[in-house]
Design a protein around this motif. Structure first.
Motif, mmCIF file in Angstrom:
data_model
loop_
_atom_site.group_PDB
_atom_site.id
_atom_site.type_symbol
_atom_site.label_atom_id
_atom_site.label_comp_id
_atom_site.label_asym_id
_atom_site.label_seq_id
_atom_site.Cartn_x
_atom_site.Cartn_y
_atom_site.Cartn_z
ATOM 1 N N ARG A 112 0.798 -1.232 0.000
ATOM 2 C CA ARG A 112 0.000 0.000 0.000
ATOM 3 C C ARG A 112 0.834 1.289 0.000
ATOM 4 O O ARG A 112 0.288 2.380 0.004
ATOM 5 C CB ARG A 112 -0.960 0.007 1.185
ATOM 6 N N LEU A 113 2.165 1.174 -0.038
ATOM 7 C CA LEU A 113 3.002 2.379 -0.091
ATOM 8 C C LEU A 113 2.694 3.239 -1.317
ATOM 9 O O LEU A 113 2.601 4.468 -1.190
ATOM 10 C CB LEU A 113 4.484 2.018 -0.027
ATOM 11 N N PRO A 114 2.486 2.669 -2.509
ATOM 12 C CA PRO A 114 2.132 3.525 -3.653
ATOM 13 C C PRO A 114 0.852 4.337 -3.414
ATOM 14 O O PRO A 114 0.770 5.504 -3.806
ATOM 15 C CB PRO A 114 1.958 2.536 -4.811
ATOM 16 N N LEU A 144 -0.198 5.421 -0.499
ATOM 17 C CA LEU A 144 0.137 6.493 0.444
ATOM 18 C C LEU A 144 0.879 7.616 -0.276
ATOM 19 O O LEU A 144 0.571 8.796 -0.072
ATOM 20 C CB LEU A 144 0.983 5.951 1.591
ATOM 21 N N ASN A 145 1.842 7.263 -1.121
ATOM 22 C CA ASN A 145 2.560 8.293 -1.881
ATOM 23 C C ASN A 145 1.598 9.091 -2.756
ATOM 24 O O ASN A 145 1.691 10.323 -2.834
ATOM 25 C CB ASN A 145 3.651 7.661 -2.738
ATOM 26 N N GLN A 146 0.672 8.417 -3.394
ATOM 27 C CA GLN A 146 -0.315 9.100 -4.228
ATOM 28 C C GLN A 146 -1.180 10.039 -3.390
ATOM 29 O O GLN A 146 -1.459 11.168 -3.793
ATOM 30 C CB GLN A 146 -1.188 8.076 -4.955
ATOM 31 N N ARG A 147 -1.602 9.600 -2.216
ATOM 32 C CA ARG A 147 -2.429 10.449 -1.350
ATOM 33 C C ARG A 147 -1.663 11.704 -0.936
ATOM 34 O O ARG A 147 -2.210 12.809 -0.933
ATOM 35 C CB ARG A 147 -2.906 9.664 -0.129
ATOM 36 N N PHE A 148 -0.387 11.543 -0.590
ATOM 37 C CA PHE A 148 0.401 12.726 -0.236
ATOM 38 C C PHE A 148 0.515 13.679 -1.420
ATOM 39 O O PHE A 148 0.282 14.881 -1.268
ATOM 40 C CB PHE A 148 1.799 12.330 0.263
ATOM 41 N N GLU A 149 0.876 13.158 -2.577
ATOM 42 C CA GLU A 149 1.071 14.008 -3.755
ATOM 43 C C GLU A 149 -0.214 14.708 -4.194
ATOM 44 O O GLU A 149 -0.194 15.884 -4.539
ATOM 45 C CB GLU A 149 1.609 13.185 -4.919
ATOM 46 N N GLN A 150 -1.308 13.997 -4.206
ATOM 47 C CA GLN A 150 -2.545 14.524 -4.778
ATOM 48 C C GLN A 150 -3.476 15.196 -3.768
ATOM 49 O O GLN A 150 -4.335 15.972 -4.177
ATOM 50 C CB GLN A 150 -3.300 13.407 -5.496
ATOM 51 N N THR A 151 -3.321 14.905 -2.482
ATOM 52 C CA THR A 151 -4.291 15.404 -1.510
ATOM 53 C C THR A 151 -3.647 16.072 -0.296
ATOM 54 O O THR A 151 -3.883 17.245 -0.028
ATOM 55 C CB THR A 151 -5.203 14.245 -1.037
ATOM 56 N N THR A 152 -2.843 15.316 0.433
ATOM 57 C CA THR A 152 -2.331 15.785 1.723
ATOM 58 C C THR A 152 -1.566 17.092 1.611
ATOM 59 O O THR A 152 -1.793 18.021 2.405
ATOM 60 C CB THR A 152 -1.437 14.707 2.369
ATOM 61 N N ASN A 186 10.496 -2.100 3.320
ATOM 62 C CA ASN A 186 10.449 -1.126 2.226
ATOM 63 C C ASN A 186 9.021 -0.606 2.040
ATOM 64 O O ASN A 186 8.695 -0.042 1.012
ATOM 65 C CB ASN A 186 11.004 -1.720 0.933
ATOM 66 N N GLN A 187 8.194 -0.784 3.049
ATOM 67 C CA GLN A 187 6.802 -0.312 3.016
ATOM 68 C C GLN A 187 6.592 0.824 4.013
ATOM 69 O O GLN A 187 5.573 0.901 4.689
ATOM 70 C CB GLN A 187 5.842 -1.474 3.317
ATOM 71 N N THR A 188 7.590 1.709 4.126
ATOM 72 C CA THR A 188 7.484 2.839 5.042
ATOM 73 C C THR A 188 7.708 4.160 4.305
ATOM 74 O O THR A 188 8.462 4.230 3.341
ATOM 75 C CB THR A 188 8.506 2.754 6.194
ATOM 76 N N LEU A 189 7.032 5.175 4.800
ATOM 77 C CA LEU A 189 7.259 6.549 4.364
ATOM 78 C C LEU A 189 7.687 7.326 5.595
ATOM 79 O O LEU A 189 6.993 7.304 6.621
ATOM 80 C CB LEU A 189 5.992 7.165 3.766
ATOM 81 N N THR A 190 8.825 7.983 5.495
ATOM 82 C CA THR A 190 9.350 8.793 6.585
ATOM 83 C C THR A 190 9.360 10.237 6.123
ATOM 84 O O THR A 190 9.771 10.525 4.997
ATOM 85 C CB THR A 190 10.783 8.352 6.950
ATOM 86 N N TYR A 191 8.890 11.137 6.984
ATOM 87 C CA TYR A 191 8.960 12.546 6.608
ATOM 88 C C TYR A 191 9.226 13.412 7.817
ATOM 89 O O TYR A 191 9.097 12.991 8.969
ATOM 90 C CB TYR A 191 7.715 12.999 5.842
ATOM 91 N N LEU A 192 9.654 14.644 7.530
ATOM 92 C CA LEU A 192 10.043 15.593 8.553
ATOM 93 C C LEU A 192 9.264 16.889 8.351
ATOM 94 O O LEU A 192 9.209 17.420 7.237
ATOM 95 C CB LEU A 192 11.551 15.859 8.429
ATOM 96 N N LEU A 193 8.674 17.384 9.440
ATOM 97 C CA LEU A 193 7.958 18.653 9.439
ATOM 98 C C LEU A 193 8.709 19.640 10.326
ATOM 99 O O LEU A 193 9.372 19.243 11.286
ATOM 100 C CB LEU A 193 6.531 18.482 9.982
#
Length: 108
Positions: A14-16, A18-26, A49-56
Motif C-alpha cells: 500500500r506504499l504507492p 500512500l505516496n499518491q495520497r500525499f502528492e494529490q491530496t495531503t 520497504n513499506q514505510t514513508l518517513t517525513y520531517l515537518l
C-alpha cells in the motif's frame, strides 16, 4: 525551532497508495494550514520497504498543536482520506517523534 519526524508503516503493497495520497491530496491541505514539510523518504535498505518517513518543521509545540489539529479535523480532509482507503487500510502504524536540535546540529 522543532522538527517532527513521522514514520508511516504501510499495509503490504500500500506504499504507492500512500505516496499518491500525499502528492494529490495531503500536501494541498498542508499548504492550506501552513504546515511546512522539510522532506520525504522511502526506505531503500532497512527492516521494511513499506514505510514513508517525513520531517515537518514547527516554530513551537503550540504552533504544531494549532495547525495539526485544524488539519486533522478538516471535514474535507477526513472525507478524502476515507475515500483513499475505500479498498483497504493504507497505514497500519505511525511513529511520531518531536525533535529538538543539539548545539552542534546543522539544522537548527
Amino acid at each position: 525551532m522543532i522538527h517532527e519526524l513521522r514514520i508511516y508503516h504501510c499495509a503490504p503493497g500500500r506504499l504507492p497508495a500512500l505516496n499518491q495520497r500525499f502528492e494529490q491530496t495531503t500536501l494541498g491541505f498542508w499548504e492550506k494550514y501552513g504546515i511546512k514539510p522539510i522532506g520525504f523518504w522511502t526506505t531503500l535498505i532497512g527492516p521494511s520497504n513499506q514505510t514513508l518517513t517525513y520531517l515537518l518543521e514547527w516554530e513551537s509545540l503550540a504552533e504544531r498543536e494549532q495547525k495539526w489539529n485544524a488539519f486533522s479535523s478538516d471535514p474535507e480532509w477526513i472525507a478524502k482520506r476515507a475515500a483513499t482507503e475505500a479498498t483497504g487500510t493504507i497505514v497500519e502504524r505511525i511513529e511520531n517523534h518531536i525533535l529538538v536540535p543539539t548545539a552542534y546540529s546543522a539544522i537548527k
